[in-house]
Design an enzyme around this catalytic site. Structure first.
Site, mmCIF file in Angstrom:
data_model
loop_
_atom_site.group_PDB
_atom_site.id
_atom_site.type_symbol
_atom_site.label_atom_id
_atom_site.label_comp_id
_atom_site.label_asym_id
_atom_site.label_seq_id
_atom_site.Cartn_x
_atom_site.Cartn_y
_atom_site.Cartn_z
ATOM 1 C CD GLU A 46 -2.340 -1.281 2.826
ATOM 2 O OE1 GLU A 46 -1.559 -1.543 3.754
ATOM 3 O OE2 GLU A 46 -3.552 -1.087 3.000
ATOM 4 C CE LYS B 110 5.509 5.643 6.509
ATOM 5 N NZ LYS B 110 5.454 7.094 6.684
ATOM 6 C CG ASP C 132 4.066 13.054 4.219
ATOM 7 O OD1 ASP C 132 4.744 13.953 3.709
ATOM 8 O OD2 ASP C 132 4.140 12.760 5.441
ATOM 9 C CE1 TYR D 140 -2.860 2.206 9.422
ATOM 10 C CE2 TYR D 140 -3.409 4.398 8.630
ATOM 11 C CZ TYR D 140 -2.923 3.569 9.625
ATOM 12 O OH TYR D 140 -2.502 4.105 10.820
ATOM 13 C CE LYS E 16 9.656 7.273 4.924
ATOM 14 N NZ LYS E 16 9.919 7.905 6.202
ATOM 15 C CB CYS F 60 21.784 46.403 6.538
ATOM 16 S SG CYS F 60 20.166 45.771 7.067
ATOM 17 C CB CYS G 264 18.909 49.786 8.641
ATOM 18 S SG CYS G 264 20.453 48.904 9.000
ATOM 19 C CB CYS H 90 22.743 44.360 9.867
ATOM 20 S SG CYS H 90 22.057 45.971 10.332
ATOM 21 C CB CYS I 150 18.566 46.956 11.735
ATOM 22 S SG CYS I 150 17.978 46.212 10.188
#
Length: 660
Positions: free
Chosen positions: A108, A110, A112, A217, A306, A400, A403, A418, A423
């Site tokens: 079957e 699997k 997720d 299942y 897997k 940055c 800023c 930074c 900032c």
């Protein structure tokens, strides 16, 4: 007469729901269905005494105050994993050796999603529980009733418990994220996270709006007109009862057939409208399953194959710059969206500017990205194309992006920083970290709320959270009475958090959750930590000179001490020792955890150790007192055996701390 009409409408609507959500074969239009539903609702409003639990009108519930723990009648075990054909063959050889002969297998996909257990009595759905730790879950019956693939009443009377996987179709996931983006709400990383976030809503009407489904299942049949002798027969039976089962299931003669099934679906799975990360292979005969039994955590008669981590190429459209709570600038690859390991990926980590240089990544390149399980996708190489040499070499920023301050490096580090303490990106990152689960764990306040509070000049530092009033939260967009109350209460509640959480939240350089635990375990109170000399800090196992210097400097900064005193004035109590339950058996001992524990997470085990006066470490050395080994331990167990370190099973550990 009315009672008969209500029953007729109810049965007709349940049948149409089954055709639509289970068989994917609607037999009437949505308009016709809505007319029938409205008529049933009208009659039930007039005659509430005829409402039954299996009525379609009962699929939309109200608001719960929380989910109660529920002990499973039958334990939900984990599955051991296999990763290649050789491992599958070894598993099968053990099976046939025990049952003395060749065995059929059922393969079957699997799914997720989220494992769930559903109980039925006399064919009526009574209880739905999350997997939890396999022994105890949470009762989310009301939310599960909103999922139309779950029958409220079976086609036949039966007492049974079924196990299933709740999932969100990929198309529904994409639609949900598009809508959330439009409304400035949370965007989910993948369909599994979206399903998890949807199923645990306290307001089940929110769950009802999310397009969730379920594949069944397995079933434990207690009392029915049929007793299956094989797993295959049980799946056919639950289909007859009205459950949705995955059509991609195959009965095979032996392991060769199972290996072929895994090969067939390794690439075909991407065509499906749901995420799958492997194949579950089970012994078909139920008497063989009973004979083979279980290990401490998993059935011997089943294994999960897997699929390998997925890699895919896509175009790098841009490199964005993220600014963290320490001011570190992190480059992030902006990609043409691709489906990778079950989720749509449009961004990937580039780690730092040295990594960009090493890979010679350029905007416009074709790049290979990789992701294993839930790990953040990353760029692993540049694909060789004719256009690469013509693209401009990426030049790291000098100022940055937020800023405009000049970026600087720190000795011994590759990151750019930074260092402007004002900032706005740095300030917001610190605020987001303060409320995060790793730090103060303040519910209901996420990045979008923080952004609004910041723009309204209501919050600039973590201190400002505790100055906010209920009325302040009402000033935010789309925030009404209940949300404002939840936010205010959650902030106030965080004043009682353990000291280690507070120290983590302070964002002391080089001090994360584990280091904060070590410091509190060693010094007990905040005053003791503030008064500690560098030499005392450096002597603590797991701290060292660099961290000691950072901690000392932080707690000897006038502004930081002023801030801590303000927290005290707001009702924070830093005098308690959070690890007050010390025992002689654990005090001063160092533990290393490896493998998967059955009755607790590793974080929970780590907390128990620290509560008893022990310490945890991520690596095994001669100084390690004990290694706690769960299922599927890693190389730490081998090293412990080589060094002669005492190895504890989970049961041994529970006995040591007096919980068994």
């Amino acid at each position: 007469m009315v009672k008969e009409e209500i029953k007729r409408l109810r049965d007709e609507l349940n049948k149409h729901s089954y055709n639509y959500y289970v068989l994917d074969n609607p037999t009437i239009s949505d308009f016709e269905y809505d007319k029938l539903f409205s008529r049933l609702k009208e009659l039930e409003t007039i005659y509430p005494e005829f409402i039954t639990p299996d009525s379609p009108t009962q699929r939309v519930g109200g608001i719960s105050t929380g989910f109660k723990e529920y002990k499973h009648k039958y334990r939900l075990y984990s599955l051991d994993n296999t990763y290649n054909a050789d491992e599958l063959r070894k598993w099968y050889e053990r099976i046939i050796k025990e049952v003395l002969g060749k065995v059929e297998l059922v393969c079957e996909l699997k799914i997720d999603g989220l494992a769930i257990a559903l109980a039925y009595k006399n064919g009526l759905f009574t209880t739905g529980v999350t997997r939890g730790d396999g022994i105890t879950g949470e009762d989310i019956t009301q939310n599960l009733k909103t999922i139309k693939a779950i029958p409220l009443r079976l086609f036949k009377n039966a007492d049974l418990e079924v196990r299933g996987e709740i999932y969100m179709p990929k198309t529904s996931f994409e639609k949900l994220n598009e809508e959330n983006l439009l409304h400035g709400e949370k965007v989910f990383a993948n369909p599994r996270n979206a399903a998890a976030g949807s199923i645990r809503q306290l307001d089940s009407s929110v769950t009802a709006k999310r397009d969730l489904s379920m594949f069944t299942y397995t079933a434990i049949i207690e009392n029915a007109d049929f007793k299956p002798k094989t797993h295959w027969e049980s799946i056919q039976y639950v289909k007859e009862l009205g459950f949705k089962t995955n059509p991609n299931i195959r009965l095979v003669d032996d392991i060769d057939g199972a290996i072929q099934f895994c090969k067939d679906w390794e690439t075909k799975r991407f065509e499906l409208d749901y995420a799958t990360d492997g194949v579950v292979i089970k012994v078909n005969r139920l008497d063989y399953q009973n004979e083979l039994g279980f290990t401490s955590r998993a059935p011997k008669w089943a294994t999960a194959f897997k699929f390998p981590p997925e890699e895919i190429t896509t175009d790098l459209l841009d490199i964005e710059l993220g600014i963290g709570k320490t001011g570190a600038i992190t480059p992030v690859a902006v990609l043409t969206p691709v489906n990778l390991a079950g989720s749509v990926v449009s961004r990937a980590s580039l780690h730092n500017f040295d990594e960009i240089k090493r890979l010679d990544v350029r905007i416009g390149d074709r790049v290979l990205i990789k992701k294993a399980a839930e790990i953040i996708p990353k760029v692993v190489k540049v694909s060789e194309t004719d256009k690469h040499a013509d693209l401009p070499v990426y030049v790291p920023p000098e100022v940055c992006p937020e800023c405009g301050s000049k970026l600087q490096t720190k000795e011994g580090e590759v990151n750019l920083y930074c260092l402007n303490s004002q900032c706005s990106s740095v300030l917001k990152s610190k605020l987001e970290y303060w409320v995060s689960k790793e730090a103060m764990d303040i519910d209901f306040i996420g990045p979008s709320v923080i952004s609004q509070l910041f723009e309204l000049n209501l919050v600039r530092t973590p201190l400002d959270f505790y100055k906010l009033t209920y009325e302040d939260f009402l000033k935010l967009d789309l925030v009404k009475d209940k949300s404002a109350t939840n936010m205010y209460t959650s902030v106030q509640k965080s004043k009682n958090n353990p000291l280690a959480r507070f120290i983590t939240a302070l964002s002391v350089r080089m001090v994360g959750k584990e280091t904060a635990d070590i410091l509190v375990n060693e010094f007990g109170t905040l005053d003791n930590l503030i008064n500690a000399e560098i030499s005392e800090l450096a002597k603590v196992d797991g701290i060292g000179e660099k961290i000691a210097q950072s901690v000392f400097e932080f707690f000897h900064d006038v502004n930081n001490i002023k801030m801590i005193n303000e927290f005290k004035a707001m009702g924070f109590d830093f005098s308690q020792n959070n690890f007050s339950d010390k025992t002689d058996e654990l005090s001063g001992k160092t533990f290393v955890l490896t493998g998967t524990l059955e009755t607790m997470t590793r974080d929970e085990a780590s907390y128990k150790i620290k509560m008893k006066g022990g310490k945890t470490s991520s690596s095994v050395s001669k100084k390690t007192s004990y290694v706690i080994a769960g299922a599927n331990p890693g190389s730490k167990l081998d090293k412990a055996e080589d060094l002669g370190v005492i190895i504890l099973s989970e049961e041994d550990f529970l006995k040591l701390i007096g919980e068994k």
